[in-house]
Design a protein around this motif. Structure first.
Motif, PDB file in Angstrom:
ATOM      1  N   ALA A 247       0.824  -1.211   0.000  1.00  0.00           N
ATOM      2  CA  ALA A 247       0.000   0.000   0.000  1.00  0.00           C
ATOM      3  C   ALA A 247       0.859   1.262   0.000  1.00  0.00           C
ATOM      4  O   ALA A 247       0.584   2.230  -0.727  1.00  0.00           O
ATOM      5  CB  ALA A 247      -0.929  -0.011   1.214  1.00  0.00           C
ATOM      6  N   GLY A 251       0.968   3.988  -3.013  1.00  0.00           N
ATOM      7  CA  GLY A 251       0.661   5.387  -2.704  1.00  0.00           C
ATOM      8  C   GLY A 251       1.790   6.314  -3.095  1.00  0.00           C
ATOM      9  O   GLY A 251       1.560   7.388  -3.674  1.00  0.00           O
ATOM     10  N   LEU A 255       1.653   9.167  -6.035  1.00  0.00           N
ATOM     11  CA  LEU A 255       1.933  10.563  -5.695  1.00  0.00           C
ATOM     12  C   LEU A 255       3.031  11.137  -6.591  1.00  0.00           C
ATOM     13  O   LEU A 255       2.915  12.250  -7.100  1.00  0.00           O
ATOM     14  CB  LEU A 255       2.341  10.666  -4.225  1.00  0.00           C
TER      15      LEU A 255
END
Length: 268
Positions: A247, A251, A255
Motif C-alpha cells: 500500500a 501510494g 503521488l
C-alpha cells in the motif's frame, strides 16, 4: 448446528492463541467459578462479547464450551467482515476494493498471532473507521441509523478489548465532533448508546462496574508496562506487513507520478 450433527465434533479453524482459555472463562462465568476473576488468565480485556456469545451457543445447541467459543468467533467475525464489505461497496461503488477487503480480512496471517478478543476487536475497529468515514462524507444520509450502528459497534469493540477499543472510539468520536459532522447533542447520544452497549455486553458490568473498570485499567497497565520485548524474525515481519508495504509503495508511486486517474482515495 444440531441438524448438522456438530455435537462432539472438533471444529476446524485457524489456530489461535488462548482459545481454550476463553472457552474456560465462559464456563467459569456461567457456573460462578471463582476462577473467572483470575487476572493472569482471561479476566480483564474484558472479552464480554465472547463470554456471552459462547454461553448462548452452549445453552441453545448444547455444545461444549470450546466448540461454542470457536463457532461464535467465526460467526461474529464473519458478520463484522460482511458489514465492512457492505460499507466499502457503499462508499465506492465504482471500485472493487471491497473484494480485496474481503480477502484481506478473511485470510490474514495475523490471526495466528492474535487472541480471540484481539482478532474480533480489530475487525470491529475497521468497521468503526469505515462508518466514521461514511458519516464524514455523507453526513445527511440516514445519519440517525448510522449513528446508532456506530454506537453499537463502538460499545462492542470496548467490551471486547477495552484498551484499543476505548482509545479508537474516543479518537473517532472526537473526530466526528471536531469536524462538525455531528452536533454536541448527537455526540452525547452516541456516548450514551456506546456506554449502554458496553454494559449490556460485558457481564461483569452488571454487578461490579466500578471494581471491573478498575481491574480493566490495572490489567492493561500490567500487560503494557511488564511487556518483555522479543526479536521478531525478518521473514515474519515481511509476512505480516506485506500488505502495508504494498500500500505504501502504490501510494508513493501514485503521488510521484501524479496519477490522478486512479481514485482509490480522494486527492486530499
Amino acid at each position: 448446528f444440531a441438524s448438522l450433527g456438530l455435537r462432539g465434533r472438533q471444529i476446524w479453524c485457524i489456530p489461535m492463541l488462548d482459545m481454550d482459555m476463553w472457552a474456560h472463562q465462559a464456563q467459569y462465568v456461567q457456573t460462578g467459578d471463582v476462577r473467572e476473576y483470575n487476572s493472569f488468565a482471561a479476566y480483564g480485556p474484558p472479552g464480554g462479547t465472547l463470554i456471552e456469545g459462547s454461553i448462548v451457543l452452549h445453552e441453545v445447541f448444547a455444545l461444549p464450551y470450546n466448540e461454542s467459543t470457536r463457532i461464535f468467533l467465526i460467526l461474529s467475525e464473519s458478520l463484522a467482515i460482511g458489514l465492512v464489505c457492505v460499507v466499502c461497496y457503499t462508499l465506492r461503488r465504482r471500485h472493487l476494493w471491497w473484494i480485496v477487503t474481503l480477502c484481506t480480512l478473511s485470510l490474514n496471517q495475523l490471526y495466528t498471532y492474535a487472541t480471540p478478543p484481539s482478532s474480533l476487536a480489530s475487525i470491529l475497529l475497521v468497521l468503526l473507521f469505515l462508518l466514521t468515514w461514511y458519516l464524514y462524507e455523507r453526513p445527511r444520509e440516514g445519519q440517525e441509523r448510522l449513528l446508532l450502528l456506530w454506537s453499537v459497534t463502538a460499545g462492542l469493540a470496548i467490551s471486547t478489548r477495552a484498551d484499543i477499543g476505548g482509545i479508537a472510539v474516543c479518537f473517532f468520536g472526537l473526530f466526528l465532533l471536531l469536524s462538525q459532522t455531528i452536533t454536541i447533542p448527537k455526540f452525547c447520544g452516541i456516548a450514551f448508546w456506546t456506554t449502554s452497549t458496553f454494559i449490556v455486553t460485558d457481564p461483569f458490568m452488571w454487578y461490579m462496574p466500578i471494581a471491573h473498570v478498575h481491574d480493566i485499567i490495572t490489567k492493561a497497565l500490567f500487560q503494557y508496562l511488564l511487556f518483555t520485548p522479543e526479536a521478531i524474525p525478518t521473514l515474519t515481519v515481511m509476512a505480516i506487513s506485506l500488505l502495508s508495504f504494498v500500500a505504501i509503495s502504490i501510494g508513493a508511486a501514485a503521488l510521484l507520478a501524479r496519477m490522478n486517474t486512479i481514485e482509490v482515495l480522494p486527492p486530499p
